[in-house]
Design a protein around this motif. Structure first.
Motif, PDB file in Angstrom:
ATOM      1  N   PRO A 152      14.284  38.809 -55.090  1.00  0.00           N
ATOM      2  CA  PRO A 152      13.773  39.521 -54.181  1.00  0.00           C
ATOM      3  C   PRO A 152      13.639  41.020 -54.117  1.00  0.00           C
ATOM      4  CG  PRO A 152      15.536  38.692 -53.443  1.00  0.00           C
ATOM      5  CD  PRO A 152      15.560  37.976 -54.802  1.00  0.00           C
ATOM      6  N   MET A 153      14.854  41.511 -54.850  1.00  0.00           N
ATOM      7  CA  MET A 153      14.482  43.092 -54.916  1.00  0.00           C
ATOM      8  C   MET A 153      13.511  43.310 -55.713  1.00  0.00           C
ATOM      9  SD  MET A 153      18.534  44.233 -55.792  1.00  0.00           S
ATOM     10  CE  MET A 153      17.793  45.840 -56.010  1.00  0.00           C
ATOM     11  N   ALA A 154      13.084  42.640 -57.059  1.00  0.00           N
ATOM     12  CA  ALA A 154      12.058  42.867 -57.811  1.00  0.00           C
ATOM     13  C   ALA A 154      10.819  42.582 -57.190  1.00  0.00           C
ATOM     14  CB  ALA A 154      12.238  41.965 -58.930  1.00  0.00           C
ATOM     15  N   ARG A 155      10.624  41.751 -56.314  1.00  0.00           N
ATOM     16  CA  ARG A 155       9.129  41.714 -55.571  1.00  0.00           C
ATOM     17  C   ARG A 155       9.097  42.793 -54.624  1.00  0.00           C
ATOM     18  NH1 ARG A 155       7.166  36.759 -56.748  1.00  0.00           N
ATOM     19  NH2 ARG A 155       8.362  35.129 -57.202  1.00  0.00           N
ATOM     20  N   LEU A 174      11.745  36.833 -64.685  1.00  0.00           N
ATOM     21  CA  LEU A 174      11.705  38.340 -64.331  1.00  0.00           C
ATOM     22  C   LEU A 174      10.967  39.031 -65.341  1.00  0.00           C
ATOM     23  CD1 LEU A 174      15.138  38.519 -62.973  1.00  0.00           C
ATOM     24  CD2 LEU A 174      13.037  39.019 -61.554  1.00  0.00           C
ATOM     25  N   SER A 175      10.606  38.258 -66.751  1.00  0.00           N
ATOM     26  CA  SER A 175       9.956  39.197 -68.010  1.00  0.00           C
ATOM     27  C   SER A 175       8.478  39.252 -67.592  1.00  0.00           C
ATOM     28  CB  SER A 175      10.371  38.484 -69.033  1.00  0.00           C
ATOM     29  OG  SER A 175      11.616  38.366 -69.344  1.00  0.00           O
ATOM     30  N   ASP A 176       8.038  38.517 -66.458  1.00  0.00           N
ATOM     31  CA  ASP A 176       6.767  38.477 -66.289  1.00  0.00           C
ATOM     32  C   ASP A 176       6.273  39.701 -65.543  1.00  0.00           C
ATOM     33  OD1 ASP A 176       4.149  37.885 -65.406  1.00  0.00           O
ATOM     34  OD2 ASP A 176       4.329  36.079 -64.313  1.00  0.00           O
ATOM     35  N   LYS A 177       5.434  40.688 -66.219  1.00  0.00           N
ATOM     36  CA  LYS A 177       5.240  41.820 -65.552  1.00  0.00           C
ATOM     37  C   LYS A 177       4.109  42.057 -64.516  1.00  0.00           C
ATOM     38  CE  LYS A 177       8.271  42.998 -67.131  1.00  0.00           C
ATOM     39  NZ  LYS A 177       9.596  43.480 -66.134  1.00  0.00           N
ATOM     40  N   ILE A 178       3.604  41.043 -64.635  1.00  0.00           N
ATOM     41  CA  ILE A 178       2.505  40.952 -63.505  1.00  0.00           C
ATOM     42  C   ILE A 178       3.106  40.557 -62.254  1.00  0.00           C
ATOM     43  CG2 ILE A 178       0.561  39.483 -62.579  1.00  0.00           C
ATOM     44  CD1 ILE A 178      -0.247  38.511 -65.365  1.00  0.00           C
ATOM     45  N   GLN A 179       4.022  39.762 -62.052  1.00  0.00           N
ATOM     46  CA  GLN A 179       4.805  39.532 -60.717  1.00  0.00           C
ATOM     47  C   GLN A 179       5.790  40.441 -60.516  1.00  0.00           C
ATOM     48  OE1 GLN A 179       6.132  35.541 -59.692  1.00  0.00           O
ATOM     49  NE2 GLN A 179       5.261  34.753 -61.919  1.00  0.00           N
ATOM     50  N   PHE A 180       6.445  40.982 -61.570  1.00  0.00           N
ATOM     51  CA  PHE A 180       7.554  41.936 -61.542  1.00  0.00           C
ATOM     52  C   PHE A 180       7.412  43.199 -62.374  1.00  0.00           C
ATOM     53  CE2 PHE A 180       9.244  37.704 -60.945  1.00  0.00           C
ATOM     54  CZ  PHE A 180       9.357  37.795 -59.821  1.00  0.00           C
ATOM     55  N   PRO A 181       6.300  43.983 -62.047  1.00  0.00           N
ATOM     56  CA  PRO A 181       5.874  45.111 -63.152  1.00  0.00           C
ATOM     57  C   PRO A 181       7.070  46.212 -63.379  1.00  0.00           C
ATOM     58  CG  PRO A 181       4.880  45.304 -60.904  1.00  0.00           C
ATOM     59  CD  PRO A 181       5.673  44.176 -60.785  1.00  0.00           C
ATOM     60  N   SER A 182       8.056  46.332 -62.322  1.00  0.00           N
ATOM     61  CA  SER A 182       9.087  47.493 -62.475  1.00  0.00           C
ATOM     62  C   SER A 182      10.347  47.255 -62.951  1.00  0.00           C
ATOM     63  CB  SER A 182       9.205  48.221 -61.117  1.00  0.00           C
ATOM     64  OG  SER A 182       9.337  47.462 -60.093  1.00  0.00           O
ATOM     65  N   PHE A 183      10.465  45.744 -63.196  1.00  0.00           N
ATOM     66  CA  PHE A 183      11.904  45.222 -63.284  1.00  0.00           C
ATOM     67  C   PHE A 183      12.298  45.132 -65.162  1.00  0.00           C
ATOM     68  CE2 PHE A 183      14.596  41.767 -64.713  1.00  0.00           C
ATOM     69  CZ  PHE A 183      15.674  41.982 -63.939  1.00  0.00           C
ATOM     70  N   LEU A 184      13.553  45.770 -65.235  1.00  0.00           N
ATOM     71  CA  LEU A 184      13.919  45.760 -66.600  1.00  0.00           C
ATOM     72  C   LEU A 184      15.700  45.194 -66.519  1.00  0.00           C
ATOM     73  CD1 LEU A 184      12.227  48.837 -65.822  1.00  0.00           C
ATOM     74  CD2 LEU A 184      12.322  48.722 -68.390  1.00  0.00           C
ATOM     75  N   ARG A 185      16.039  45.039 -67.690  1.00  0.00           N
ATOM     76  CA  ARG A 185      17.339  44.521 -67.639  1.00  0.00           C
ATOM     77  C   ARG A 185      17.954  45.155 -69.090  1.00  0.00           C
ATOM     78  NH1 ARG A 185      15.847  38.406 -66.865  1.00  0.00           N
ATOM     79  NH2 ARG A 185      13.885  37.962 -68.469  1.00  0.00           N
ATOM     80  N   THR A 186      19.486  45.105 -68.768  1.00  0.00           N
ATOM     81  CA  THR A 186      20.075  45.383 -70.093  1.00  0.00           C
ATOM     82  C   THR A 186      20.913  44.106 -70.535  1.00  0.00           C
ATOM     83  OG1 THR A 186      21.944  46.410 -68.676  1.00  0.00           O
ATOM     84  CG2 THR A 186      20.451  47.785 -69.419  1.00  0.00           C
ATOM     85  N   VAL A 187      20.565  42.901 -70.160  1.00  0.00           N
ATOM     86  CA  VAL A 187      21.196  41.755 -70.724  1.00  0.00           C
ATOM     87  C   VAL A 187      19.914  40.967 -71.486  1.00  0.00           C
ATOM     88  CG1 VAL A 187      23.097  41.740 -69.004  1.00  0.00           C
ATOM     89  CG2 VAL A 187      20.837  40.774 -68.273  1.00  0.00           C
ATOM     90  N   THR A 188      20.340  39.832 -72.020  1.00  0.00           N
ATOM     91  CA  THR A 188      19.339  39.080 -72.724  1.00  0.00           C
ATOM     92  C   THR A 188      18.898  38.015 -71.874  1.00  0.00           C
ATOM     93  OG1 THR A 188      20.705  39.156 -74.732  1.00  0.00           O
ATOM     94  CG2 THR A 188      19.094  37.634 -74.678  1.00  0.00           C
ATOM     95  N   SER A 189      17.703  37.997 -71.755  1.00  0.00           N
ATOM     96  CA  SER A 189      16.856  36.728 -71.126  1.00  0.00           C
ATOM     97  C   SER A 189      17.395  35.281 -71.515  1.00  0.00           C
ATOM     98  CB  SER A 189      15.555  36.927 -71.468  1.00  0.00           C
ATOM     99  OG  SER A 189      14.798  35.727 -70.774  1.00  0.00           O
ATOM    100  N   ALA A 190      17.461  34.820 -70.089  1.00  0.00           N
ATOM    101  CA  ALA A 190      17.791  33.417 -70.449  1.00  0.00           C
ATOM    102  C   ALA A 190      17.306  32.273 -71.247  1.00  0.00           C
ATOM    103  CB  ALA A 190      17.955  32.506 -68.997  1.00  0.00           C
ATOM    104  N   ASN A 191      15.986  32.902 -71.721  1.00  0.00           N
ATOM    105  CA  ASN A 191      15.102  32.267 -72.557  1.00  0.00           C
ATOM    106  C   ASN A 191      16.078  32.098 -74.045  1.00  0.00           C
ATOM    107  OD1 ASN A 191      12.861  31.590 -71.322  1.00  0.00           O
ATOM    108  ND2 ASN A 191      11.858  33.514 -71.748  1.00  0.00           N
ATOM    109  N   PHE A 192      16.573  33.115 -74.417  1.00  0.00           N
ATOM    110  CA  PHE A 192      17.746  33.264 -75.446  1.00  0.00           C
ATOM    111  C   PHE A 192      18.970  32.545 -75.344  1.00  0.00           C
ATOM    112  CE2 PHE A 192      14.645  36.962 -75.659  1.00  0.00           C
ATOM    113  CZ  PHE A 192      13.863  36.477 -77.108  1.00  0.00           C
ATOM    114  N   GLN A 193      19.518  32.678 -74.072  1.00  0.00           N
ATOM    115  CA  GLN A 193      20.653  31.798 -73.822  1.00  0.00           C
ATOM    116  C   GLN A 193      20.367  30.224 -74.208  1.00  0.00           C
ATOM    117  OE1 GLN A 193      22.846  32.793 -70.464  1.00  0.00           O
ATOM    118  NE2 GLN A 193      21.725  34.688 -70.112  1.00  0.00           N
ATOM    119  N   VAL A 194      19.262  29.867 -73.696  1.00  0.00           N
ATOM    120  CA  VAL A 194      18.979  28.523 -73.724  1.00  0.00           C
ATOM    121  C   VAL A 194      18.864  28.026 -75.469  1.00  0.00           C
ATOM    122  CG1 VAL A 194      17.197  26.582 -73.445  1.00  0.00           C
ATOM    123  CG2 VAL A 194      18.081  28.002 -71.481  1.00  0.00           C
ATOM    124  N   ASP A 195      18.252  28.976 -76.032  1.00  0.00           N
ATOM    125  CA  ASP A 195      18.067  28.732 -77.366  1.00  0.00           C
ATOM    126  C   ASP A 195      19.442  28.722 -78.228  1.00  0.00           C
ATOM    127  OD1 ASP A 195      16.542  28.581 -79.894  1.00  0.00           O
ATOM    128  OD2 ASP A 195      17.176  30.394 -80.369  1.00  0.00           O
TER     129      ASP A 195
END
Length: 865
Positions: A152-155, A174-195
């Motif tokens: 909700p912060m990112a929105r 949160l990697s979708d820059k259309i929905q969340f254009p100003s969000f960044l992170r210093t951790v790895t996305s869950a996509n890679f965690q699942v992999d």
């Protein structure tokens, strides 16, 4: 979330008033500076919501936060340390002092939204789309930690393009820059965690798992990806259970019951620590089959591993964790904090009380902060160095390091903005942002392109999706031999590496208790060994199957094969059915005992016949030899020699030549022998019938009739053989044996009709010879071979009558052995029954081998007759 909005249309002087969003004030920890960072973090780990008036006639009471989350509070301290460190570096932000404003969201979306709105408004009152001029310049936001609060912060922040860097949130959306254009992170996305989880499961061969998830965006979206990837990698899920957000024994009972009854040894927990901790506490009280818990970065490692009463449950836990980083000076900074010195830190007293199980004396009214007088008072002399790592970690910085990097990334962006040169700026016509009044979207541009190098020596940059591609550590938690707990890093997951190289295992680290130890199995069905194929079980997942042995002639040479492979026709599947083996060619050979014995008997009988022939030649002038047509005896012995030798053609691997001639040679040889026997019998009858007065048979006495008889009968057999060879000769062939491992090499006789004709003709000759000899059996002994011929033909006919059913009921090399036995036994019967009495007289009774004796015996016999 309940928000109370009040609006006054006009003020006392007639001017319109802005809309004010009425929210309960949230206590803030701040430090002044020329510019400030807005930090929203879940310092407390639980929010207690008051009951709401059912009529909604009055606003609810403020929410209450419970229990400091020590790990996230440590991350807040790491950010404060980073800001202080940056302020002391003259080259990074000269003439600019960083400050901060920290709001505690208490692991609640409401708290995250409330803190964000208050930071945007620049004060305690929340005014949408308005920031008080007196407020310090807000650079950007750090946080929140959990994805459910960061979302909700990112929105909200995306609307005004305020940069937001989260140090925990891994939600892929949160990697979708259309929905969340100003969000960044210093951790790895869950996509890679699942992999990473998939590669870990496949590494250990775990294909039968259970999944526990948090009932929020983080858990539900992440677990959905987990299920999709599991299906792609042939990993089956026995159960999928959502943990309740408001945990109690009753609410956890269903999930615990499912885990207890499950057969999966591995349980993947895609949860937050605040959700999994109550579950693990409750399940530690139960006796359940040993499970291997697989965790993700949101709770591995965490304080749950410090609870000794849960060690027997958690021993052997595997998981992914944020890559460990070193922060020089942070350890000393953490050991140096104290509530009496850091009086502005609104969280430190509570942390101190929670860490040391004591209560501070209220400095204003002289009473205890707690309600019970018996509680221990905090003295202020407590030693932070004595705290367990689950309360204060000073050697293994993970989320703290990510938070530390987030501060440096935001500071580097501010540095780049402030040091922009005219005509070299990134904006329109090379312009730069106004250092004193830059816009959120301008600092966002610099944050996206920041390249940082902190004092820890770690670099950081964001990709196009605002993600930081780093490492994930593979951790193994176990109880050591001296009853202490330990996290072992046994590998890493490199996000930036090619897919097949991402999982890097440290081969020097053993995580299963000893060298050569194997990981426990977690499969619905054990693997099918080579020689078996998997057969699906109706109504069960595809990981559940039965192992079915391959049919004869088919193999599988790999484990868990779906189908059997048919072997070539000249191969068989072996007993294990794991490889095709060339079939052996089976035939009656000289090397095996049966073939050797038959060959030996054949040669023995041949030399016996040759010996008798030699004896007859040597004693050809004696009466016994001359008594019954000497030359027919020679021809008969020669034919028998050929019969014995022709049996050798049947032994050995069949070839085109042997298959063509063996039956023909056998038929001609035996026809010659039987025709000789018949001729000898006919001559005996004629000789004695011709002695009668006026007998017309006298003109047939002589060898001419015998030779004609032999020649005609043998010629007929030769004609049969020539027709056989000319129309349908025999040929070699390989036939399937009753034993799968071999072929039977045998001769196909070509024409069964001609084979039968040969045997029938030979049988007719034998029957005629037997009949004539039987009729002449009572003629005088001295000149009469009829008795001996009768016995010989009786043996001959008996052997060949027995041969027919034996031949039809036998297969393979034993079929050949039966025919050889018939040849040898019938030939031996002829030879010994006819010639043995004569040999006996020649060698043992030579006194009887005189003309006088023979004539006397013949006369006596005729008179008696």
């Amino acid at each position: 979330m309940v928000l109370w909005a009040t609006a006054s249309t006009v003020s006392s002087d007639g001017r319109p008033l802005p809309c004010e969003l009425s929210l309960p004030n949230v206590e803030m920890y701040s430090r002044e500076g020329d510019v400030v960072f807005g930090i929203v973090s879940s310092v407390h780990e639980e929010t207690i919501y008051p009951s709401i008036n059912s009529m909604f006639t009055e606003p609810p009471s403020p929410r209450r936060c419970e229990r400091i989350h020590s790990e996230f509070y440590q991350s807040v301290l790491a950010m404060i340390f980073a800001i202080s460190e940056i302020n002391s570096i003259p080259d990074l932000l000269p003439n600019t002092t960083l400050g901060f404003q920290i709001y505690d969201s208490c692991f609640s979306e409401l708290g995250a939204v409330q803190g964000t709105l208050q930071l945007l408004s620049g004060g305690k009152e929340t005014v949408p789309n308005y920031r008080r001029p007196s407020s310090p310049k807000l650079v950007g936001f750090i946080g929140d930690g959990p994805s459910s609060e960061a979302l909700p912060m990112a929105r909200i922040l995306g609307l005004s393009r305020f940069p937001q860097i989260s140090y925990v949130a891994a939600l892929p959306i949160l990697s979708d820059k259309i929905q969340f254009p100003s969000f960044l992170r210093t951790v790895t996305s869950a996509n890679f965690q699942v992999d990473g989880l998939m590669k870990m499961l496949l590494l250990f061969g775990w294909t039968w798992i259970g999944i526990l998830v948090s009932n929020n965006d983080h858990g539900l979206q992440g677990s959905q990806m987990l299920r999709e990837e599991a299906a792609k990698n042939d990993i089956c899920i026995e159960f999928f259970e959502t943990l309740p957000t408001q945990s109690s024994r009753a609410s956890l009972a269903h999930a615990i019951d499912i885990v207890q009854r499950s057969t999966a040894r591995v349980v993947v927990c895609y949860t937050y620590v605040i959700d999994i901790a109550p579950f693990l506490k409750e399940i530690s009280l139960k006796r359940i089959p040993e499970k291997i818990w697989i965790g993700i970065t949101s709770w591995v490692p965490s304080k749950v591993f410090s609870w000794r009463d849960m060690w027997h449950i958690l021993n052997g836990t595997l998981g992914l964790a944020v890559h460990r980083g070193d922060i020089p000076g942070l350890k000393e900074f953490l050991y140096n904090i104290h509530p009496l010195r850091d009086t502005k830190d609104i969280f430190m007293k509570t942390f101190w009380e929670q860490a040391f199980s004591c209560k501070w004396m209220n400095a204003f009214n002289g009473t205890k902060s707690g309600e019970k007088d018996e509680q221990v008072l905090c003295s202020g002399t407590e030693n932070l160095e004595s705290l367990d790592a689950s309360v204060l970690e000073v050697n293994d910085f993970r989320f703290s390091f990510s938070a530390y990097q987030a501060i440096y990334a935001m500071s580097q962006a501010l540095h780049d903005l402030l040091h922009c040169k005219d005509q070299e700026g990134p904006f329109t016509i090379g312009t730069c942002a106004d250092p004193k009044d830059f816009q959120p979207w301008q600092i966002l541009h610099y944050v996206k392109n920041a390249r940082t190098q902190s004092s820890a020596g770690s670099g950081l940059y964001f990709d196009a999706s605002g993600d930081f591609r780093s490492f994930l550590d593979l951790l193994y938690w176990h109880i050591t031999s001296n009853d202490t707990r330990s996290f072992v890093t046994w590998g890493t997951y490199d996000v930036s590496a090619p897919n097949h190289l991402r999982l890097v295992i440290d081969k020097n680290v053993s995580i299963w208790g000893g060298k050569g130890s194997q990981p426990p199995q977690s499969v619905c069905s054990k693997s099918c060994d080579p020689g078996y194929r998997k057969s699906a079980i109706t109504g069960r997942p595809k990981c559940c199957f039965s192992c079915v042995s391959c049919p004869d002639g088919s193999i599988t040479n790999q484990t868990d094969s779906l189908d059997c492979i048919k072997c070539p026709n000249d191969h068989w599947s072996g007993t294990e059915k794991d490889r095709c083996i060339a079939k052996q060619i089976d035939f009656l050979s000289y090397e095996e005992s049966l073939g050797f014995i038959l060959a030996l008997i054949s040669i023995f009988l041949f030399f016996n016949a040759a010996g008798i022939l030699g004896t007859f030649i040597s004693y050809r002038h004696t009466p016994v030899v001359r008594a019954n047509n000497l030359h027919l005896s020679y021809i008969l012995l020669f034919a028998l020699m050929m019969c014995f030798l022709c049996s050798l053609v049947f032994i050995g691997q069949p070839s085109k030549g042997t298959c063509m001639v063996r039956q023909v040679i056998f038929g001609i040889s035996f026809s010659l022998a039987v025709s000789c026997v018949m001729a000898k019998t006919v001559m005996v009858v004629i000789a004695f019938r011709a002695t009668k007065p006026n007998s017309k048979l006298r003109r047939w006495i002589g060898s001419r009739l015998s030779y004609i008889n032999v020649l005609v009968c043998t010629f007929i057999e030769v004609i049969i053989g020539v027709i056989w060879l000319g129309t349908s000769p025999g040929f070699p062939e390989l036939t399937n044996s009753t034993d799968n491992w071999k072929f039977t090499a045998q001769c196909n006789e070509g024409s069964i009709l001609m084979f039968c004709c040969m045997l029938v003709f030979m049988g007719i000759l034998a029957c005629v010879s037997f009949g004539i000899a039987f009729l002449a059996r009572n003629l005088p002994d001295s000149f009469n071979e009829a008795k001996f011929i009768t016995f010989s033909m009786l043996v001959f006919v008996s052997v060949w009558i027995s041969f027919i059913p034996a031949y039809l009921s036998t297969k393979g090399k034993y079929l050949v052995a039966v025919e050889i036995f018939a040849i040898l036994s019938s030939g031996a019967g002829l030879m010994y029954c006819i010639f043995a009495p004569k040999i006996y007289i020649i060698f043992l009774k030579p006194e009887m081998n005189t003309k006088e004796v023979l004539v006397k015996k013949a006369t006596t016999s005729m008179c008696t007759g």
